[in-house]
Design an enzyme around this catalytic site. Sequence first.
Site, PDB file in Angstrom:
ATOM      1  N   ASP A 183      48.116  35.876  37.781  1.00  0.00           N
ATOM      2  CA  ASP A 183      47.885  37.266  38.309  1.00  0.00           C
ATOM      3  C   ASP A 183      48.083  38.208  37.149  1.00  0.00           C
ATOM      4  O   ASP A 183      49.066  38.025  36.463  1.00  0.00           O
ATOM      5  CB  ASP A 183      48.619  37.743  39.570  1.00  0.00           C
ATOM      6  N   ASP A 232      41.117  39.452  38.905  1.00  0.00           N
ATOM      7  CA  ASP A 232      42.397  39.087  37.952  1.00  0.00           C
ATOM      8  C   ASP A 232      43.321  38.159  38.658  1.00  0.00           C
ATOM      9  O   ASP A 232      44.549  38.243  38.133  1.00  0.00           O
ATOM     10  CB  ASP A 232      43.377  40.469  37.711  1.00  0.00           C
ATOM     11  N   GLU A 233      42.806  37.462  39.450  1.00  0.00           N
ATOM     12  CA  GLU A 233      43.614  36.474  40.279  1.00  0.00           C
ATOM     13  C   GLU A 233      43.029  35.310  40.503  1.00  0.00           C
ATOM     14  O   GLU A 233      41.998  35.242  41.007  1.00  0.00           O
ATOM     15  CB  GLU A 233      44.210  37.152  41.342  1.00  0.00           C
TER      16      GLU A 233
HETATM   17  P1  TTP Z   1      46.969  43.743  41.944  1.00  0.00           P
HETATM   18  O1  TTP Z   1      47.053  42.409  41.189  1.00  0.00           O
HETATM   19  O2  TTP Z   1      47.455  43.832  43.181  1.00  0.00           O
HETATM   20  O3  TTP Z   1      47.879  44.612  41.097  1.00  0.00           O
HETATM   21  P2  TTP Z   1      47.856  44.851  39.662  1.00  0.00           P
HETATM   22  O4  TTP Z   1      47.489  43.619  38.405  1.00  0.00           O
HETATM   23  O5  TTP Z   1      47.484  46.147  39.003  1.00  0.00           O
HETATM   24  O6  TTP Z   1      49.490  44.890  39.168  1.00  0.00           O
HETATM   25  P3  TTP Z   1      50.623  43.660  39.154  1.00  0.00           P
HETATM   26  O7  TTP Z   1      51.106  43.444  37.718  1.00  0.00           O
HETATM   27  O8  TTP Z   1      51.501  43.967  40.245  1.00  0.00           O
HETATM   28  O9  TTP Z   1      49.640  42.397  39.630  1.00  0.00           O
HETATM   29  O10 TTP Z   1      45.412  44.201  41.770  1.00  0.00           O
HETATM   30  C1  TTP Z   1      44.516  43.990  40.545  1.00  0.00           C
HETATM   31  C2  TTP Z   1      43.703  45.318  40.247  1.00  0.00           C
HETATM   32  O11 TTP Z   1      43.010  45.565  41.460  1.00  0.00           O
HETATM   33  C3  TTP Z   1      44.737  46.360  40.054  1.00  0.00           C
HETATM   34  O12 TTP Z   1      44.726  46.516  38.569  1.00  0.00           O
HETATM   35  C4  TTP Z   1      43.640  47.586  40.451  1.00  0.00           C
HETATM   36  C5  TTP Z   1      42.818  46.951  41.601  1.00  0.00           C
HETATM   37  N1  TTP Z   1      43.608  47.270  42.933  1.00  0.00           N
HETATM   38  C6  TTP Z   1      43.065  48.380  43.739  1.00  0.00           C
HETATM   39  O13 TTP Z   1      41.636  48.958  43.350  1.00  0.00           O
HETATM   40  N2  TTP Z   1      43.474  48.970  44.789  1.00  0.00           N
HETATM   41  C7  TTP Z   1      44.472  48.287  45.205  1.00  0.00           C
HETATM   42  O14 TTP Z   1      44.963  48.808  46.569  1.00  0.00           O
HETATM   43  C8  TTP Z   1      45.226  47.104  44.735  1.00  0.00           C
HETATM   44  C9  TTP Z   1      46.305  46.636  45.261  1.00  0.00           C
HETATM   45  C10 TTP Z   1      44.570  46.889  43.465  1.00  0.00           C
HETATM   46 MG    MG Z   2      47.486  41.913  38.994  1.00  0.00          MG
END
Ligand code: TTP
Ligand code: MG
Length: 349
Positions: free
Chosen positions: A9, A99-100
Amino acid sequence: MERVILHYDLDAFYASVEIRDNKKYKGKPLVVAGGVVTTASYEARKFGIHSAMSTFEAKKLCPYLIIVPPNKEKYIKESQIIHSLVLKITHKIEFVALDEGYIDITDIISKYESKEKFATLFRERIKKHTGLTCSVGIGINKISAKIASDINKPFGQFIFNNQDEFIDYMKDKKIRKLQGVGEKFEKLLNRDNIFYIKDIYPFSLKELTKKYGNARGELLYLYSRGIDYSPIKYDRPTHSVGAENTYSFPLSSEEEIEKRLEEVFEIAYKRLKKKNHLTKTISLKVKYTDMNIINRSKTLSTFTDDKENLKYYVDELLLELDIKKDIRLLGVSFKNLVEFSSRQLKFNL
Ligand code: TTP
Ligand code: MG
């Protein structure tokens, strides 16, 4: 045989892409946001700013917050680079978001020195090719891998080698940590004096399903023990989607051709939407009554699933063709596809 599953992720994904591309943002509190925050940089998180919060609220918490509007195409492009890097390792992969993803590394892990080494190589590879950091978890199934990847965020890794290690780590954690336990369900469990994972263990599966229903009861019983048989659903890359129709009668009038093309377009577009993809290349195929086949394509500068836009280009392609001759077949297809994650892009994009 025990499975070895990796979950990766990206860290603060959208924010990290923006910071990478604009050095003056480095080390600053930043959000990627329209009216709502999609994600916050780790510096912004220190102020209590998080995803799904209104930008107004975020600005109140940190008045000098940098706000960058979301750039959907950029994140999709980045995701494609990450996907192709991962696909070089194995095809046993399920991309769950831009991203995952989950990777089944059961068959290949013995080729590496250790799970630790593999996780480190993986993170470094992504960093080298994209300039972005990700976190990695390795576990015995999806549930344990996902929890592991969150433990040492950002740019960290964690490994559960077996079920005992998972239970040992989880037992004193709050029940909210379990996937599927949201705010409401947590409150309900708290009312029944269940606060920590270990508070679930005294109950049998039957007791839990009786109390909370089949799905939620099973979730509590199995996930708290790190049991998850769900398979990795390998993503086969989709090369194109579309539709075509052969007519039992020749299409001769302009009006008729336009009408039939509209029908074929509708079916093709529905398939694109059903697959949840964006496209960059639109193709039109025409077969004349003399059996001559002509294909015409148009490649756009950005990915889209905008219906009007796509129809416009299909009509443009038709204009390039000779519609004086009678037509036997019409086909519309979309190529150059990329997966569109609605979870990620639902905020003001
Ligand atoms: P996530 O992997 O949940 O969050 P992140 O990568 O920003 O942070 P982390 O380091 O905690 O993993 O989500 C990936 C992307 O998805 C994030 O950068 C933006 C988008 N996103 C949204 O648009 N709305 C949301 O509610 C969430 C949780 C994420
Ligand atoms: Mg993330």
